[in-house]
Design a protein around this motif. Sequence first.
Motif, PDB file in Angstrom:
ATOM      1  N   THR A 431       0.846  -1.188   0.000  1.00  0.00           N
ATOM      2  CA  THR A 431       0.000   0.000   0.000  1.00  0.00           C
ATOM      3  C   THR A 431       0.888   1.247   0.000  1.00  0.00           C
ATOM      4  N   SER A 432       0.268   2.398   0.181  1.00  0.00           N
ATOM      5  CA  SER A 432       1.029   3.652   0.264  1.00  0.00           C
ATOM      6  C   SER A 432       1.813   3.762   1.560  1.00  0.00           C
ATOM      7  N   MET A 433       1.576   2.830   2.498  1.00  0.00           N
ATOM      8  CA  MET A 433       2.282   2.838   3.779  1.00  0.00           C
ATOM      9  C   MET A 433       3.348   1.739   3.760  1.00  0.00           C
ATOM     10  N   PRO A 434       4.619   2.064   3.912  1.00  0.00           N
ATOM     11  CA  PRO A 434       5.682   1.054   3.869  1.00  0.00           C
ATOM     12  C   PRO A 434       5.437  -0.059   4.883  1.00  0.00           C
ATOM     13  N   GLY A 435       5.598  -1.299   4.406  1.00  0.00           N
ATOM     14  CA  GLY A 435       5.420  -2.444   5.283  1.00  0.00           C
ATOM     15  C   GLY A 435       3.979  -2.859   5.489  1.00  0.00           C
ATOM     16  N   VAL A 436       3.045  -2.144   4.878  1.00  0.00           N
ATOM     17  CA  VAL A 436       1.625  -2.487   4.985  1.00  0.00           C
ATOM     18  C   VAL A 436       1.145  -2.961   3.612  1.00  0.00           C
ATOM     19  N   PHE A 437       0.624  -4.161   3.558  1.00  0.00           N
ATOM     20  CA  PHE A 437       0.176  -4.786   2.317  1.00  0.00           C
ATOM     21  C   PHE A 437      -1.342  -4.949   2.362  1.00  0.00           C
ATOM     22  N   ALA A 438      -1.932  -5.239   1.224  1.00  0.00           N
ATOM     23  CA  ALA A 438      -3.381  -5.477   1.173  1.00  0.00           C
ATOM     24  C   ALA A 438      -3.683  -6.506   0.104  1.00  0.00           C
ATOM     25  N   ALA A 439      -4.742  -7.296   0.320  1.00  0.00           N
ATOM     26  CA  ALA A 439      -5.085  -8.356  -0.627  1.00  0.00           C
ATOM     27  C   ALA A 439      -6.556  -8.723  -0.483  1.00  0.00           C
ATOM     28  N   GLY A 440      -7.073  -9.353  -1.528  1.00  0.00           N
ATOM     29  CA  GLY A 440      -8.450  -9.831  -1.494  1.00  0.00           C
ATOM     30  C   GLY A 440      -9.435  -8.776  -1.954  1.00  0.00           C
ATOM     31  N   ASP A 441     -10.667  -8.896  -1.508  1.00  0.00           N
ATOM     32  CA  ASP A 441     -11.738  -8.017  -1.970  1.00  0.00           C
ATOM     33  C   ASP A 441     -11.490  -6.556  -1.634  1.00  0.00           C
ATOM     34  N   ILE A 442     -10.742  -6.275  -0.565  1.00  0.00           N
ATOM     35  CA  ILE A 442     -10.495  -4.884  -0.202  1.00  0.00           C
ATOM     36  C   ILE A 442      -9.618  -4.194  -1.244  1.00  0.00           C
ATOM     37  N   VAL A 443      -8.985  -4.976  -2.122  1.00  0.00           N
ATOM     38  CA  VAL A 443      -8.194  -4.427  -3.223  1.00  0.00           C
ATOM     39  C   VAL A 443      -8.943  -4.527  -4.548  1.00  0.00           C
ATOM     40  N   ARG A 444      -9.513  -5.699  -4.851  1.00  0.00           N
ATOM     41  CA  ARG A 444     -10.125  -5.911  -6.166  1.00  0.00           C
ATOM     42  C   ARG A 444     -11.615  -5.646  -6.172  1.00  0.00           C
ATOM     43  N   GLY A 445     -12.228  -5.389  -5.008  1.00  0.00           N
ATOM     44  CA  GLY A 445     -13.672  -5.263  -4.932  1.00  0.00           C
ATOM     45  C   GLY A 445     -14.300  -6.630  -4.734  1.00  0.00           C
ATOM     46  N   ALA A 446     -15.608  -6.640  -4.479  1.00  0.00           N
ATOM     47  CA  ALA A 446     -16.299  -7.907  -4.191  1.00  0.00           C
ATOM     48  C   ALA A 446     -16.071  -8.903  -5.317  1.00  0.00           C
ATOM     49  N   SER A 447     -15.551 -10.071  -4.977  1.00  0.00           N
ATOM     50  CA  SER A 447     -15.194 -11.060  -5.984  1.00  0.00           C
ATOM     51  C   SER A 447     -15.376 -12.458  -5.406  1.00  0.00           C
ATOM     52  N   LEU A 448     -14.760 -13.437  -6.043  1.00  0.00           N
ATOM     53  CA  LEU A 448     -14.909 -14.828  -5.654  1.00  0.00           C
ATOM     54  C   LEU A 448     -13.921 -15.207  -4.554  1.00  0.00           C
ATOM     55  N   VAL A 449     -14.303 -16.204  -3.763  1.00  0.00           N
ATOM     56  CA  VAL A 449     -13.431 -16.716  -2.713  1.00  0.00           C
ATOM     57  C   VAL A 449     -12.114 -17.206  -3.295  1.00  0.00           C
ATOM     58  N   VAL A 450     -12.167 -17.848  -4.454  1.00  0.00           N
ATOM     59  CA  VAL A 450     -10.945 -18.397  -5.051  1.00  0.00           C
ATOM     60  C   VAL A 450      -9.960 -17.284  -5.411  1.00  0.00           C
ATOM     61  N   TRP A 451     -10.460 -16.122  -5.811  1.00  0.00           N
ATOM     62  CA  TRP A 451      -9.569 -14.997  -6.083  1.00  0.00           C
ATOM     63  C   TRP A 451      -8.966 -14.461  -4.779  1.00  0.00           C
ATOM     64  N   ALA A 452      -9.729 -14.466  -3.706  1.00  0.00           N
ATOM     65  CA  ALA A 452      -9.192 -14.019  -2.421  1.00  0.00           C
ATOM     66  C   ALA A 452      -8.066 -14.940  -1.966  1.00  0.00           C
ATOM     67  N   ILE A 453      -8.251 -16.248  -2.163  1.00  0.00           N
ATOM     68  CA  ILE A 453      -7.193 -17.198  -1.806  1.00  0.00           C
ATOM     69  C   ILE A 453      -5.941 -16.929  -2.632  1.00  0.00           C
ATOM     70  N   ARG A 454      -6.122 -16.713  -3.929  1.00  0.00           N
ATOM     71  CA  ARG A 454      -4.979 -16.425  -4.797  1.00  0.00           C
ATOM     72  C   ARG A 454      -4.261 -15.160  -4.333  1.00  0.00           C
ATOM     73  N   ASP A 455      -5.022 -14.114  -4.055  1.00  0.00           N
ATOM     74  CA  ASP A 455      -4.404 -12.856  -3.631  1.00  0.00           C
ATOM     75  C   ASP A 455      -3.680 -13.010  -2.297  1.00  0.00           C
ATOM     76  N   GLY A 456      -4.286 -13.760  -1.376  1.00  0.00           N
ATOM     77  CA  GLY A 456      -3.637 -13.965  -0.081  1.00  0.00           C
ATOM     78  C   GLY A 456      -2.314 -14.699  -0.214  1.00  0.00           C
ATOM     79  N   ARG A 457      -2.270 -15.706  -1.079  1.00  0.00           N
ATOM     80  CA  ARG A 457      -1.030 -16.443  -1.303  1.00  0.00           C
ATOM     81  C   ARG A 457       0.033 -15.562  -1.945  1.00  0.00           C
ATOM     82  N   ASP A 458      -0.369 -14.775  -2.941  1.00  0.00           N
ATOM     83  CA  ASP A 458       0.587 -13.900  -3.621  1.00  0.00           C
ATOM     84  C   ASP A 458       1.092 -12.804  -2.684  1.00  0.00           C
ATOM     85  N   ALA A 459       0.196 -12.252  -1.875  1.00  0.00           N
ATOM     86  CA  ALA A 459       0.602 -11.212  -0.924  1.00  0.00           C
ATOM     87  C   ALA A 459       1.584 -11.783   0.097  1.00  0.00           C
ATOM     88  N   ALA A 460       1.367 -13.026   0.529  1.00  0.00           N
ATOM     89  CA  ALA A 460       2.284 -13.656   1.481  1.00  0.00           C
ATOM     90  C   ALA A 460       3.685 -13.770   0.887  1.00  0.00           C
TER      91      ALA A 460
END
Length: 478
Positions: A431-460
Amino acid sequence: MTERMLQFVRLGQHQPDKRDVGVRKRDFAEIYADFDPKEAAAQSSRCSQCGVPFCSIHCPLSNNIPDWLKLTAEGRMEEAYEVSSATNTFPEVCGRICPQDRLCEGNCVIEKGFESVTIGAVERYVTDYAFEQGWVRPIRPVKERAESVGIIGAGPAGLAAADMLRRQGYQVHVYDRHDRVGGLLIYGIPGFKLEKDIVLRRWKLLEEGGVRFHLGVEIGRDETLASLRARHDAVLIATGVYKARDIGGPGAGLGGIVPALDYLIASNRKGLGDAVPAFDSGVLNAAGRDVVVIGGGDTAMDCVRTAVRQGAKSVTCLYRRDRANMPGSMREVKNAEEEGVRFVWLAAPEAFLGESEVTGVRAVGMHLGLPDASGRQSVEPEPGGHFNVPADLAIKALGFDPEDLPLHFNAAELDVTRWGTVKVDHRSFMTSMPGVFAAGDIVRGASLVVWAIRDGRDAAAAMHAYIQAHARVAVAAE
């Protein structure tokens, strides 16, 4: 390639049997029976093992679907589970709730002419079998790391990130404002699609693996984002989006008009044994009522099928487009129709009728017009096409928007997009804050659970790279 595969030329598609409609309408248990081992192997053998696996390409997680289908067909079940879980943190969840008809199965090469492989049902079977055999074990990192990470949100994105980071040996702390782990998996999705024991089982596994959960903790009330940043080496925002989109018009403020998520949370909490005054009073209970659900997505399908099980007098779904343009799963539409739900396509609400409580919905017929800038056909009202639908409970399932996180977190420096989603660098998830990341629907908007899982893995993975880079810098400075 063994002779066990490419059996689609002689074997037809077979989904797991559904429970009888009259029986399943009376409870919230899952409606599909389990495959037996012989049937799972037979259906897996229908895979064509094609050179370009469109099922994998159209899976957000890029699951190695042909590989674990082949292993299942050969009876090599433990290997099938290992391959399936290598790319998917929660295959038992995706096998149940993913809209496979729009993703992997909808893009199966043999779909045209032979019907697709029953990928979702086999995925569910493989993982459930692995749990039964004791092959799914708590995380045991090879090496414990001193660094810690904080994750805000115990939904699918947050849990996927927690799993991956804990496997790397990090000290993982997950903060959630609810009293159970799972987010929408536990409170939003009804049990007839995902029984709650499935989610609670994963919660227990993550705890046994060393993930620490801090429940009933709301960031901005009980903790601040600043305090988490000071406590942890990196922080992930994975709150999802929960703010219901509203609908205006005459009568929109009448009693008996409720947001979909409020309605679903009340039903799920009741099923979990919680005290739910709004359900007991009848405010969020469809029993004996004429129910109208407005919307055409999967949340709308969850609402109509929940209302049926609560004993509604009638259940009607209004959607402003036609069946072919409905965003929800066609499989869910079929299940709802079997259970007695009435769909009124090309219909949009104009007003709510009643004095203090809603008694009906005034709707207008619509027709599809010219495509808009996105290529999707616009909808336009039919002159004189008004009609009324009786309703003493109207449920708004119009989608979700993000909450105002900079305000809630007291973090004005957290940049958001014009839609209110958290703005990130999509390569680093920062995010705009160093050391703070974001993933899932809060980034892409309301979407599928499978996309949230993908985003969580990539963010990790991005958080791991960030922490290790900072550790190397610190060592070099010494």
